[in-house]
Design a protein around this motif. Structure first.
Motif, short mmCIF file in Angstrom:
data_model
loop_
_atom_site.label_atom_id
_atom_site.label_comp_id
_atom_site.label_asym_id
_atom_site.label_seq_id
_atom_site.Cartn_x
_atom_site.Cartn_y
_atom_site.Cartn_z
N THR A 1 16.52 -78.66 -79.66
CA THR A 1 16.96 -79.42 -80.83
C THR A 1 16.80 -78.66 -82.14
O THR A 1 17.67 -78.73 -83.02
CB THR A 1 16.20 -80.75 -80.93
OG1 THR A 1 14.79 -80.49 -81.02
CG2 THR A 1 16.47 -81.62 -79.71
N HIS B 1 16.05 -75.14 -82.43
CA HIS B 1 16.63 -73.79 -82.36
C HIS B 1 17.96 -73.76 -81.60
O HIS B 1 18.50 -72.69 -81.34
CB HIS B 1 15.62 -72.82 -81.72
CG HIS B 1 14.48 -72.48 -82.64
ND1 HIS B 1 14.54 -71.45 -83.53
CD2 HIS B 1 13.28 -73.07 -82.81
CE1 HIS B 1 13.42 -71.39 -84.22
NE2 HIS B 1 12.63 -72.37 -83.81
N HIS B 2 18.44 -74.95 -81.25
CA HIS B 2 19.79 -75.12 -80.69
C HIS B 2 20.04 -74.23 -79.47
O HIS B 2 21.11 -73.63 -79.34
CB HIS B 2 20.84 -74.85 -81.77
CG HIS B 2 20.59 -75.60 -83.04
ND1 HIS B 2 20.70 -76.98 -83.11
CD2 HIS B 2 20.19 -75.18 -84.27
CE1 HIS B 2 20.40 -77.37 -84.35
NE2 HIS B 2 20.09 -76.31 -85.07
N THR C 1 14.91 -67.16 -83.82
CA THR C 1 14.76 -67.83 -82.53
C THR C 1 14.14 -66.92 -81.47
O THR C 1 13.22 -67.35 -80.76
CB THR C 1 16.12 -68.36 -82.04
OG1 THR C 1 16.59 -69.36 -82.94
CG2 THR C 1 15.99 -68.99 -80.65
#
Length: 427
Positions: A245, A247-248, A314
């Motif tokens: 959610t 860092h997608h 990320t």
């Protein structure tokens, strides 16, 4: 063959650990689809992570203590049978209460697993080989999620998360008959001589355990275990949704990234165990061999948790959140060795149960605390995550430093109970 039978026991317990932690970790792998389907808030998801540990500690203490009387093999058989039933029951979960019920019962069933495995391994190996054997055995706990992560996530994506739970139930059911065939309680069962340091047939009063439980060594070793279990429960419950959610990270990426911490711990355990045993053989000093290895790992872990709240990259966050829980959880095997070497063999199962059980209380608290931080942050969930990771960093640093300073197995001395049995007690 008989002389090496202990390694067969280690292999069986290794596979047990694979199944045990795959059961634990699947809730994290399935986090996003479960949250979306059942419409769960962050605090409710934290409650799901916490309820697994509601009876985990008390189960670990009580059931592992029973193994001193009824034998670890019988207890493990019943324990895995319960896991199997609950995993199949999870197929019929369609709301929050039923999910909580299955996770709570599964946690109670899995609570004694690690302490029973440490206890049984200690029966088959003398102290100077025990940390390495225990490290190989317990590394199965971390191989499980690493091994199953891609497969389970693929099953979850293709067939639904309930099917993944059922798949683990089938795996547990297949393990039971193999265990009944090959599992043995102690070297005596196959006609091998037993060292006095490994097994004792003398009866020892349960109250004789109290001086060990209230010793400085046991208290600070358990506090360090608490910090390690805190990071472990965070890794299981919150790391996957955090990466997805905040860092997608997509499903294809998560499929492989989710297993990284588990691979690191699995590879690190035997290395740490072997290094510790070699240090013990070279120096004869348990403090240098056990405590001096644990302390630096806690400090580095705390630093990694701290920097995970600062960096925005990320890949860097993935590396930090792989190292942070991995380094600290490598120390469980050394904590267990300290407990084993400080307790009379007749009470070793009980002591291990208290060590793992008390440490695991962190798993009850940490997911809820994270959930509250994240929910209170509202739309800025990353702030909630950062505050929770900062808290984790501080807790790991303080408790790890306390163990490094205050635990000294060299101070263990012998004491005689009312029945004349010699017990190892820490100052």
């Amino acid at each position: 063959m008989k002389k090496n039978y202990g390694w067969i026991i280690v292999a069986l317990l290794f596979v047990l650990g694979v199944l045990n932690f795959a059961d634990k970790a699947i809730i994290g792998f399935a986090a996003v689809p479960i949250i979306n389907e059942l419409h769960l808030s962050p605090s409710q998801w934290g409650l799901i992570g916490s309820c697994f540990f509601w009876f985990f500690a008390i189960s670990s203490i009580i059931v592992t203590s029973l193994s001193d009387r009824f034998g670890a093999k019988r207890i493990i058989t019943g324990m895995v049978s319960l896991w199997t039933v609950i995993q199949f029951a999870s197929i019929f979960v369609f709301n929050l209460p039923s999910l909580m019920a299955t996770r709570t019962i599964l946690g109670a069933g899995e609570g004694p697993s690690a302490s029973l495995s440490y206890h049984l391994t200690a029966k088959w190996f003398p102290p100077k080989r025990r940390a390495f054997a225990s490290a190989i055995m317990i590394s199965g706990n971390y191989v499980g999620p690493a091994l199953f992560a891609p497969l389970l996530i693929e099953i979850i994506v293709s067939y639904g998360w309930r099917t993944a739970f059922g798949f683990l139930g089938v795996c547990s059911a297949l393990w039971i008959p193999i265990w009944l065939w090959l599992g043995k309680e102690s070297p005596e069962d196959i006609g091998l001589p037993v060292e006095k340091t490994q097994v004792s047939h003398e009866k020892v009063r349960w109250s004789a355990l109290f001086p060990v439980l209230f010793s400085r060594n046991f208290i600070f070793t358990t506090l360090a275990g608490f910090a390690a279990y805190w990071s472990l429960s965070v890794m299981i419950v919150w790391n996957p949704p955090f990466l997805a959610t905040v860092h997608h990270l997509g499903e294809s990426g998560l499929k492989w990234i989710a297993g990284l911490p588990w691979i690191t711990i699995a590879l690190g355990h035997p290395i740490i165990g072997y290094l510790s045993d070699r240090l013990l053989q070279w120096t004869g000093d348990s403090r240098k061999a056990r405590v001096y290895v644990i302390g630096p790992l806690f400090v580095i872990s705390a630093v990694c948790f701290y920097f995970s709240t600062i960096v925005s990259s990320t890949p860097a966050v993935i590396i930090l959140l792989t190292l942070a829980p991995s380094l600290i959880n490598m120390t469980f095997v050394l904590g267990s060795a300290i407990v084993s070497e400080s307790t009379h063999p007749s009470l070793r199962g009980s002591a291990q149960g208290f060590y793992i059980g008390t440490s695991s209380v962190a798993g009850l608290i940490a997911p809820v605390v994270f959930g509250e931080f994240i929910e209170n942050a509202g739309e800025h969930s990353v702030i909630g995550y950062n505050h929770a990771f900062l808290l984790t960093s501080g807790l790991v640093f303080v408790f790890g430093l306390c163990q490094w300073i205050f635990v000294d197995p060299k101070r263990a001395k012998t004491s005689t109970n009312d029945e004349g049995v010699m017990l190892a007690i820490n100052d």
